[in-house]
Design an enzyme around this catalytic site. Structure first.
Site, PDB file in Angstrom:
ATOM      1  N   GLU A 234      34.363  41.340  29.472  1.00  9.77           N
ATOM      2  CA  GLU A 234      34.887  40.032  29.855  1.00  9.77           C
ATOM      3  C   GLU A 234      35.158  39.218  28.590  1.00  9.77           C
ATOM      4  O   GLU A 234      34.330  39.235  27.687  1.00  9.77           O
ATOM      5  CB  GLU A 234      33.892  39.272  30.729  1.00  9.77           C
ATOM      6  CG  GLU A 234      34.517  37.973  31.260  1.00  9.77           C
ATOM      7  CD  GLU A 234      33.561  37.138  32.115  1.00  9.77           C
ATOM      8  OE1 GLU A 234      32.388  37.511  32.275  1.00  9.77           O
ATOM      9  OE2 GLU A 234      34.014  36.122  32.623  1.00  9.77           O
TER      10      GLU A 234
ATOM     11  N   GLY B 263      25.116  34.864  26.286  1.00  6.49           N
ATOM     12  CA  GLY B 263      23.773  35.068  26.831  1.00  6.49           C
ATOM     13  C   GLY B 263      23.622  36.396  27.543  1.00  6.49           C
ATOM     14  O   GLY B 263      22.700  37.158  27.265  1.00  6.49           O
ATOM     15  N   ALA B 264      24.529  36.682  28.471  1.00 11.75           N
ATOM     16  CA  ALA B 264      24.416  37.910  29.252  1.00 11.75           C
ATOM     17  C   ALA B 264      25.705  38.138  30.026  1.00 11.75           C
ATOM     18  O   ALA B 264      26.561  37.256  30.080  1.00 11.75           O
ATOM     19  CB  ALA B 264      23.247  37.809  30.231  1.00 11.75           C
ATOM     20  N   MET B 265      25.815  39.329  30.608  1.00 12.71           N
ATOM     21  CA  MET B 265      27.047  39.699  31.288  1.00 12.71           C
ATOM     22  C   MET B 265      26.756  40.462  32.575  1.00 12.71           C
ATOM     23  O   MET B 265      25.958  41.386  32.580  1.00 12.71           O
ATOM     24  CB  MET B 265      27.902  40.546  30.323  1.00 12.71           C
ATOM     25  CG  MET B 265      29.209  41.003  30.903  1.00 12.71           C
ATOM     26  SD  MET B 265      30.275  39.596  31.337  1.00 12.71           S
ATOM     27  CE  MET B 265      31.128  40.290  32.737  1.00 12.71           C
ATOM     28  N   GLU B 266      27.465  40.057  33.638  1.00 11.84           N
ATOM     29  CA  GLU B 266      27.158  40.523  34.990  1.00 11.84           C
ATOM     30  C   GLU B 266      27.828  41.828  35.405  1.00 11.84           C
ATOM     31  O   GLU B 266      28.091  42.025  36.600  1.00 11.84           O
ATOM     32  CB  GLU B 266      27.579  39.417  35.974  1.00 11.84           C
ATOM     33  CG  GLU B 266      29.106  39.185  36.111  1.00 11.84           C
ATOM     34  CD  GLU B 266      29.686  38.098  35.217  1.00 11.84           C
ATOM     35  OE1 GLU B 266      29.063  37.778  34.176  1.00 11.84           O
ATOM     36  OE2 GLU B 266      30.772  37.579  35.546  1.00 11.84           O
ATOM     37  N   ASN B 267      28.135  42.751  34.485  1.00  8.58           N
ATOM     38  CA  ASN B 267      28.771  44.023  34.855  1.00  8.58           C
ATOM     39  C   ASN B 267      28.146  44.611  36.116  1.00  8.58           C
ATOM     40  O   ASN B 267      26.935  44.624  36.265  1.00  8.58           O
ATOM     41  CB  ASN B 267      28.598  45.029  33.719  1.00  8.58           C
ATOM     42  CG  ASN B 267      28.843  44.414  32.367  1.00  8.58           C
ATOM     43  OD1 ASN B 267      29.912  43.887  32.118  1.00  8.58           O
ATOM     44  ND2 ASN B 267      27.830  44.425  31.508  1.00  8.58           N
TER      45      ASN B 267
ATOM     46  N   GLU C  79      23.020  36.024  36.337  1.00  8.87           N
ATOM     47  CA  GLU C  79      23.781  37.279  36.304  1.00  8.87           C
ATOM     48  C   GLU C  79      23.637  38.020  37.627  1.00  8.87           C
ATOM     49  O   GLU C  79      24.589  38.591  38.134  1.00  8.87           O
ATOM     50  CB  GLU C  79      23.332  38.173  35.143  1.00  8.87           C
ATOM     51  CG  GLU C  79      23.389  37.523  33.759  1.00  8.87           C
ATOM     52  CD  GLU C  79      24.696  36.829  33.424  1.00  8.87           C
ATOM     53  OE1 GLU C  79      25.750  37.246  33.930  1.00  8.87           O
ATOM     54  OE2 GLU C  79      24.664  35.832  32.662  1.00  8.87           O
TER      55      GLU C  79
ATOM     56  N   HIS D 154      25.875  36.571  40.262  1.00 10.34           N
ATOM     57  CA  HIS D 154      27.284  36.947  40.103  1.00 10.34           C
ATOM     58  C   HIS D 154      27.656  38.154  40.966  1.00 10.34           C
ATOM     59  O   HIS D 154      28.833  38.362  41.245  1.00 10.34           O
ATOM     60  CB  HIS D 154      27.576  37.306  38.648  1.00 10.34           C
ATOM     61  CG  HIS D 154      28.048  36.160  37.794  1.00 10.34           C
ATOM     62  ND1 HIS D 154      29.012  35.267  38.215  1.00 10.34           N
ATOM     63  CD2 HIS D 154      27.727  35.792  36.525  1.00 10.34           C
ATOM     64  CE1 HIS D 154      29.241  34.393  37.236  1.00 10.34           C
ATOM     65  NE2 HIS D 154      28.480  34.685  36.209  1.00 10.34           N
TER      66      HIS D 154
ATOM     67  N   GLU E  64      32.023  30.925  37.605  1.00 10.93           N
ATOM     68  CA  GLU E  64      31.000  30.361  36.718  1.00 10.93           C
ATOM     69  C   GLU E  64      30.408  29.054  37.250  1.00 10.93           C
ATOM     70  O   GLU E  64      29.190  28.891  37.281  1.00 10.93           O
ATOM     71  CB  GLU E  64      31.551  30.184  35.300  1.00 10.93           C
ATOM     72  CG  GLU E  64      31.917  31.501  34.605  1.00 10.93           C
ATOM     73  CD  GLU E  64      30.778  32.517  34.559  1.00 10.93           C
ATOM     74  OE1 GLU E  64      29.619  32.151  34.808  1.00 10.93           O
ATOM     75  OE2 GLU E  64      31.069  33.704  34.288  1.00 10.93           O
TER      76      GLU E  64
HETATM   77  N1  TRP Z   1      30.337  36.067  32.369  1.00  9.96           N
HETATM   78  C1  TRP Z   1      29.184  35.868  31.547  1.00  9.96           C
HETATM   79  C2  TRP Z   1      28.298  34.872  32.272  1.00  9.96           C
HETATM   80  O1  TRP Z   1      28.509  33.714  32.262  1.00  9.96           O
HETATM   81  C3  TRP Z   1      29.410  35.354  30.179  1.00  9.96           C
HETATM   82  C4  TRP Z   1      30.482  35.875  29.306  1.00  9.96           C
HETATM   83  C5  TRP Z   1      31.765  35.572  29.329  1.00  9.96           C
HETATM   84  C6  TRP Z   1      30.341  36.645  28.154  1.00  9.96           C
HETATM   85  N2  TRP Z   1      32.418  36.091  28.262  1.00  9.96           N
HETATM   86  C7  TRP Z   1      31.582  36.731  27.531  1.00  9.96           C
HETATM   87  C8  TRP Z   1      29.275  37.239  27.590  1.00  9.96           C
HETATM   88  C9  TRP Z   1      31.741  37.397  26.324  1.00  9.96           C
HETATM   89  C10 TRP Z   1      29.434  37.911  26.398  1.00  9.96           C
HETATM   90  C11 TRP Z   1      30.655  37.966  25.759  1.00  9.96           C
HETATM   91  O2  TRP Z   1      27.426  35.244  32.949  1.00  9.96           O
HETATM   92 ZN    ZN Z   2      28.307  33.477  34.503  1.00  7.55          ZN
END
Ligand code: TRP
Ligand code: ZN
Length: 892
Positions: A128, A268-272, A305, A308, A327
């Protein structure tokens, strides 16, 4: 690298994709010097595409070496397609076909941390918003939803664990000590939710039984050394899963849910899907290494996350202009979760504090944009506090307008109707209108208009008629490309207190409401409006914006006695805290004027001493009130909030006056501060729960007051706390207390604790990051020297975003007197760092820039130097799109 060329993308140009991809099959061969990616993509012409659109296939791709491409099994001759820096174009393709691509990428050299990259010893991805195009050619846009299978091949010893989205389907061995694993994700998803991880990882395992009785396997993958820091995140995850079932009726859908901790991560983190990837600072914790604040943050982000999975993954965004859809909604959901887990009032106060310093400042600066923007150059620049936090406020207002039942009906319908689809903000609002019958037409302006509305409120008591008239005037300053604003619909939650501090039952002309209520929402919708309260027998004190019912600025000409009354008697936590902030602001404003006139007389209104005294009394006698609430009542408005409130920021006046008042209060109330410290001190074993967190918070807040008194007995107290602490909250608070005092007398203790802390924790990178940031964020005019020497410290690494944030970011964002030094050294320093990071990691470079974008808030001399620093960045060759957008907009 994507270079500047300032191309702007507009929402109005949105077109549905001409092709969609039903199936995506990927194979990764991971090596130390390269990775080979093979894709097999099953395409079909999109029935929703414009009929006139030709069958030209344009795939996104970035920094890829294309080795081979075939269409329906036939290898294409290079003359039959075009490869540019950002695309692969095949001019004429059939209505449905299968495309196979082989690309070569270099994750080991990828310092941008987008796409596939190496974080120290492991491979991981961040797709993302547009990172997938750095992996293979694709329709890298959120409205193309596909099923995915992934095969990963790697060295068996270095990468025994190979992960991707969905369920593991098979695995086996290969020659040369290599192995393979295959994964299959049954849910269709856009490419930004793809993830891959390979490493020598260990896991903490648990499980959760969903409301329909399905058992879900939960795993947190970390390096072996971090296995002792996973329990808290695991229990947070289980709480979040239960909460989403109870509050939103949302059940988890796969049989496995994985979290991976990585050290190098841009956010911070990513919701894959099924495989969340976390910045290790947002998931790893234990009492020895982590502060209460870190625990709270982890609880919130793990939940965010996880949430999401429905608000983002099952229902996703049509295009990146709709980012707030996932978001803003998800932040609202995680904020409510945190409020349910801890103290609702204190959570709200902290959200408001953050929103109105950081978001209000963004809304007043050159990057101001609405919650649903109209255009962008680089979408990575739009992961902003406006999209996240203001986006959440806009959802909160709708939730409040609808009430809990209708709002739940609305979210149920939204999830059901749009499951598996990529939708828009408008789809969300329409659903809320449909279930409630409300007309949200005017409300929608919150999505389209940038800027923070300002409410000027006055009150007029008319004795003859026993009425109290509130006159509310709203305005909103121009923002880039939006010179004129239409009035917003503003829900203004209001109450009245009589002179004894008791709530008055409210009757408002023309407002329908429960006849016995002492709390109601005034519907502010015009530029100016009167609200007439009837049967008011004495001049009342209005309580405005209870619960911070709308993200606005509000001014009412309260007298100091009225503010004291609100501090004493108001029941809403936010309104009570706001009264204390207002009182402090009035006192600080007077002192700032005196400072600016060079006046030697510093008269402090004794009422603020009385107000603090009564808060300290409450801390000593009233065990029922939340100690975290009391701690918040003892905090003076932050330097950044004071800056936000003035037109031309006087950094020195703000800093020195605020410090003066802190010391003044500490001096006047010394024995009470000490008594509260002692009452809150405890040698018991560390427990993380709301009460204990609040107790430590209050204790460490008063410790900071005592520390500014410069007395040997308090140095001894601090040292004692540092040495006997059995948790990071208390030991880092002791360190911070000496850092915040720059006197000569405390220097030896300061050095002792700084060095001792590093010696103890040098092998824990997350603690070293705290150590960096405590030192660099210390507010002092000459701190840049320290910052520069810390950049030469062996533990510093400019390629690691957490280190950059904890050293460069902490200094530039949190130490205004240091950053804004009149010799321009802070600006020059930041420009140098941004120029270095522009090549290494454009997302981080661009985020770091924020303090320089606020140049219009400073005096001409500083503005000139800030402008020069920005121009120097703009003149740098190979400027990334990320940095170019922010710099060019700031110079406009
Ligand atoms: N989608 C993620 C969240 O808010 C955050 C996110 C967006 C992100 N772009 C990113 C994380 C790029 C790392 C790098 O939960
Ligand atoms: Zn988010």
């Amino acid at each position: 690298m994507r270079e500047a060329q300032g191309k702007t993308i507009y929402l109005k140009d949105y077109q549905p994709p001409v092709f969609i991809i039903d199936e995506t099959h990927l194979c990764f061969q991971l090596y130390e010097d390269k990775t080979l990616v093979s894709s097999r993509l099953v395409f079909r012409r999109n029935p929703q595409a414009n009929a006139g659109a030709p069958n030209e296939l344009v795939l996104d791709g970035n920094d890829l070496a294309l080795e081979k491409v075939s269409l329906d099994g036939n290898v294409l001759d290079p003359s039959s397609y075009t490869v540019t820096q950002e695309s692969l174009v095949i001019p004429q393709v059939p209505d449905s076909f299968t495309l196979e691509c082989e690309t070569r990428i270099m994750p080991q050299d990828n310092t941008s941390l987008e796409g596939l990259y190496k974080s120290r010893v492991m491979f991981c991805t961040q797709c993302e918003p547009e990172g997938f195009r750095k992996i293979t050619y694709y329709l890298d846009r959120p409205d193309v939803l596909s099923s995915f299978t992934t095969r990963i091949e790697a060295d068996k010893n270095l990468y025994p664990v190979l992960l991707s989205n969905g369920n593991k389907t098979d695995s086996g061995d290969l020659a040369e000590d290599r192995h393979w694993v295959t994964w299959e994700d049954p849910f269709k998803k856009p490419s930004y939710l793809f993830a891959l991880v390979a490493g020598n990882l260990k896991s903490v395992d648990d499980n959760f039984t969903t409301c329909s009785g399905r058992k879900v396997h939960l795993q947190i993958f970390v390096e072996e050394k971090d296995l002792d820091k996973c329990d808290f995140a695991m229990s947070s995850l289980k709480k979040a899963m239960k909460w989403d079932e109870d509050v939103y009726g949302r059940e988890y859908d796969l049989d496995i849910f994985m979290i991976v901790a990585v050290d190098d991560f841009n956010m911070g983190a990513m919701e894959n899907k099924g495989l969340n990837i976390f910045n290790s600072s947002c998931v790893l914790a234990n009492p020895a290494t982590s502060t209460d604040q870190a625990f709270q943050r982890i609880e919130g982000i793990v939940a965010h996350e996880y949430f999401h999975n429905w608000s983002g993954n099952r229902v996703t965004c049509r295009d990146w202009f709709q980012l707030r859809l996932k978001e803003g909604f998800t932040v609202y959901r995680d904020a409510e979760f945190s409020a349910d887990m801890g103290s609702r009032a204190v959570n709200r106060i902290e959200e408001v504090g953050f929103l109105r310093t950081v978001q209000f400042a963004e809304d007043a600066g050159p990057m101001a944009h609405s919650v649903r923007p109209e255009s962008y150059m680089e979408i990575s620049n739009f992961y902003t506090v406006t999209i996240y936090e203001k986006g959440a406020e806009v959802v909160r207002m709708q939730a409040n307008l609808l009430g809990p039942e209708k709002f739940r009906q609305g979210t149920d319908l939204y999830f059901e109707r749009f499951d598996g689809k990529a939708v828009t903000t408008e789809d969300f609002v329409k659903t809320m209108e449909e279930v409630s019958g409300l007309d949200l037409d005017q409300f929608r302006r919150w999505y389209f208009q940038a800027g923070t509305p300002m409410l000027e409120v006055t009150g007029d008591y008319q004795e003859e008629t026993n009425s109290f008239v509130l006159t509310v005037t709203q305005s909103c300053k121009p923002t880039p490309s939006q010179p004129l604003k239409e009035p917003f619909y503003i829900p203004l939650r209001t109450g009245l207190l009589n002179p004894a501090g008791e709530s008055i039952v409210l009757e408002v002309e023309g407002h329908e409401h429960d006849p016995a209520t002492d709390d109601l929402v005034l519907h502010v919708s015009e530029a100016q409006q009167d609200f007439v309260f009837k049967n008011v027998s004495e001049r009342p004190v209005p309580v405005l914006l209870r619960g911070f019912s709308a993200p606005v600025k509000l001014h009412y000409p309260y007298s100091r006695d009225e503010l004291m009354l609100l501090m004493q008697h108001e029941k809403d936590g936010y309104a009570r805290w706001e009264a204390s902030q207002q009182l402090s602001l009035l006192v600080l404003d007077e002192l700032i004027v005196a400072y600016q006139k060079n006046s030697r007389e510093k008269n402090v209104d004794e009422r603020i001493v009385a107000a603090f005294d009564s808060v300290l009394d409450a801390a000593l006698t009233d065990s029922a009130t939340d100690k975290a609430m009391l701690a918040n009542l003892l905090l003076l408005p932050s330097e950044s909030y004071l800056a936000e409130l003035t037109d031309v920021v006087d950094v020195d006046a703000i800093h020195f006056v605020r410090e003066f008042l802190r010391r003044y209060l500490a001096d006047k109330l010394e024995s009470k501060f000490l008594a509260v410290y002692e009452a809150c001190n405890s040698a018991e074993e560390y427990v993380f729960n709301a009460n204990e967190v609040a107790r430590r918070y209050l204790k460490n807040t008063v410790l900071n007051y005592l520390a500014c008194l410069d007395k040997p007995e308090y140095w001894a107290l601090i040292k004692g706390q540092y040495q006997s602490a059995n948790n990071m909250t208390d030991s880092s608070a002791a360190l911070r207390a000496v850092l915040n005092n720059s006197s000569e007398q405390s220097k030896s203790l300061r050095d002792e604790l700084i060095n001792g802390f590093y010696e103890t924790w040098k092998d824990e990178s997350l603690v070293v990051e705290q150590w960096f940031s405590m030192q660099c964020a210390t507010s002092s005019p000459d701190n840049l020297v320290n910052v520069k020497s810390l950049m030469a410290h062996p533990a510093f690494d400019i390629k690691n975003p957490n280190k950059v944030r904890s050293v460069i970011g902490a200094f530039c964002h949190n130490n205004a007197v240091g950053f804004h030094q009149l010799d321009g050294s802070g600006y020059k320093f930041l420009a140098d760092q941004v120029i270095a990071l522009n090549i290494i990691n454009p997302q981080i470079a661009s985020r770091l820039l924020t303090p320089l974008t606020r140049l219009k808030k400073y005096d001409p001399q500083r503005q000139e130097m800030m402008r020069a620093a920005l121009k120097r960045i703009l003149d740098t060759p190979q400027l990334s799109r990320d940095v170019f957008e922010v710099v060019s907009k700031s110079l406009q």
